[in-house]
Design a protein around this motif. Structure first.
Motif, PDB file in Angstrom:
ATOM      1  N   SER A 176       4.467   5.999  -0.645  1.00  0.00           N
ATOM      2  CA  SER A 176       5.249   7.049  -1.298  1.00  0.00           C
ATOM      3  C   SER A 176       5.945   6.435  -2.510  1.00  0.00           C
ATOM      4  N   CYS A 177       5.422   6.711  -3.685  1.00  0.00           N
ATOM      5  CA  CYS A 177       5.922   6.063  -4.897  1.00  0.00           C
ATOM      6  C   CYS A 177       7.243   6.678  -5.371  1.00  0.00           C
ATOM      7  N   HIS A 178       8.087   5.835  -5.964  1.00  0.00           N
ATOM      8  CA  HIS A 178       9.342   6.278  -6.566  1.00  0.00           C
ATOM      9  C   HIS A 178       9.625   5.384  -7.755  1.00  0.00           C
ATOM     10  N   GLU A 179      10.741   5.607  -8.424  1.00  0.00           N
ATOM     11  CA  GLU A 179      11.005   4.913  -9.688  1.00  0.00           C
ATOM     12  C   GLU A 179      11.177   3.407  -9.532  1.00  0.00           C
ATOM     13  N   GLU A 180      11.383   2.931  -8.305  1.00  0.00           N
ATOM     14  CA  GLU A 180      11.536   1.496  -8.084  1.00  0.00           C
ATOM     15  C   GLU A 180      10.260   0.835  -7.567  1.00  0.00           C
ATOM     16  N   THR A 181       9.218   1.624  -7.318  1.00  0.00           N
ATOM     17  CA  THR A 181       7.967   1.059  -6.816  1.00  0.00           C
ATOM     18  C   THR A 181       7.311   0.212  -7.896  1.00  0.00           C
ATOM     19  N   SER A 182       7.089  -1.078  -7.592  1.00  0.00           N
ATOM     20  CA  SER A 182       6.521  -2.007  -8.567  1.00  0.00           C
ATOM     21  C   SER A 182       5.162  -2.512  -8.098  1.00  0.00           C
ATOM     22  N   SER A 183       4.458  -3.190  -8.993  1.00  0.00           N
ATOM     23  CA  SER A 183       3.157  -3.750  -8.640  1.00  0.00           C
ATOM     24  C   SER A 183       3.313  -4.812  -7.541  1.00  0.00           C
ATOM     25  N   THR A 184       4.438  -5.525  -7.536  1.00  0.00           N
ATOM     26  CA  THR A 184       4.687  -6.533  -6.496  1.00  0.00           C
ATOM     27  C   THR A 184       4.741  -5.890  -5.118  1.00  0.00           C
ATOM     28  N   ASP A 185       5.346  -4.698  -5.035  1.00  0.00           N
ATOM     29  CA  ASP A 185       5.417  -3.981  -3.760  1.00  0.00           C
ATOM     30  C   ASP A 185       4.021  -3.665  -3.228  1.00  0.00           C
ATOM     31  N   LEU A 186       3.081  -3.428  -4.130  1.00  0.00           N
ATOM     32  CA  LEU A 186       1.728  -3.054  -3.736  1.00  0.00           C
ATOM     33  C   LEU A 186       0.821  -4.262  -3.535  1.00  0.00           C
ATOM     34  N   ILE A 187       0.930  -5.250  -4.418  1.00  0.00           N
ATOM     35  CA  ILE A 187      -0.007  -6.375  -4.401  1.00  0.00           C
ATOM     36  C   ILE A 187       0.403  -7.452  -3.411  1.00  0.00           C
TER      37      ILE A 187
END
Length: 259
Positions: free
Chosen positions: A57-68
């Motif tokens: 669930s993406c939001h304004e603080e979701t970064s590539s680090t959170d995903l990768i």
């Protein structure tokens, strides 16, 4: 994988399109307002394909680090921990980026190489490139009508996806959804759908969001559990839509008449 089949009522050719997108390894984009069944559809398709689904669930603080992924301290060591996107790429799962336009720009940059012929993920902190598993699929959703002009996907990103637009279902279908989801009686479901359609057409109130099918389902659930109908509609439909006292009162008066 989901154990039970999520209930989903098709409203067009979206199932057929999704299957072809999966077969041809093409990313899939769902466009539409909140509560029109986008997430439920992805869950349903993952179940039909017998694939694991990882939802972000993406939001304004979701970064590539959170995903990768990131380095973490474990005891006396610093170890690498794969993020959900990396896990999906390696395992061949379906990754679902819900409201992807809300995420930080570096997320979009990170997924670009996964959305073209390369189908690979570059992990800059490791200096490694991971080729996507043959069964990996990237699915994203966004609401093009929310805060128009502020959170939009760039054309260069949108054109990397097959896209399907989701709208609120026609009354007959929406009634059936409410009955199946909550076991509410047909007549009450019909009244709730009529309320939903009425409010959706009230453009003069200037609502940021309108009545979603999700709100109608919530109202139906608490009616079925014994809460009075008018109170259920007020707390499940009216109050979530606005904080303006005059708007809330106008909506409450309208709903009281219709329920």
């Amino acid at each position: 994988m989901l154990e039970n089949t999520p209930y989903y009522h098709p409203v067009g050719k979206e199932i057929e399109v999704f299957n072809h997108a999966y077969q041809n390894k093409i990313p899939f984009l769902l466009k539409g307002p909140t509560g029109t069944g986008k997430s439920r559809f992805v869950e349903y398709m993952a179940h039909q394909l017998n694939k694991k689904i990882i939802t972000i669930s993406c939001h304004e603080e979701t970064s590539s680090t959170d995903l990768i992924g990131r380095f973490i301290i474990k005891g006396a060591e610093t170890v690498w921990l794969d993020g959900p996107l990396t896990n999906a790429v390696k395992e061949g799962a379906i990754i679902y980026l819900d409201e992807v336009a809300e995420a930080r720009p570096d997320v979009i940059v990170a997924i670009h190489s996964l959305t073209d012929h390369r189908r690979e993920l570059f992990i800059d902190k490791l200096g490694e490139t991971v080729k996507a598993h043959k069964d990996f699929m990237l699915v994203a959703s966004f609401n093009p009508g929310y805060q128009r002009g502020f959170k939009e996907l760039k054309p260069s990103t949108r054109q990397r996806f097959i896209a399907v637009a989701f709208e609120y279902p026609e009354s007959k279908v929406e009634i059936e959804i409410l009955v199946n989801e909550t076991q509410i009686d047909f007549d009450t479901a019909k009244k709730l759908v009529a309320i939903g359609n009425k409010i959706r057409n009230l453009t003069e109130l200037g609502l940021t969001e309108t009545v979603s099918t999700r709100l109608l389902i919530d109202a139906a659930k608490i009616i079925c559990s014994g809460l009075p109908k008018r109170l259920s509609v007020h707390v499940a439909i009216v109050e979530p839509l606005s904080d303006d006292l005059q708007t809330v009162q106008a909506l409450k008066d309208l709903c009281d008449l219709m329920i």
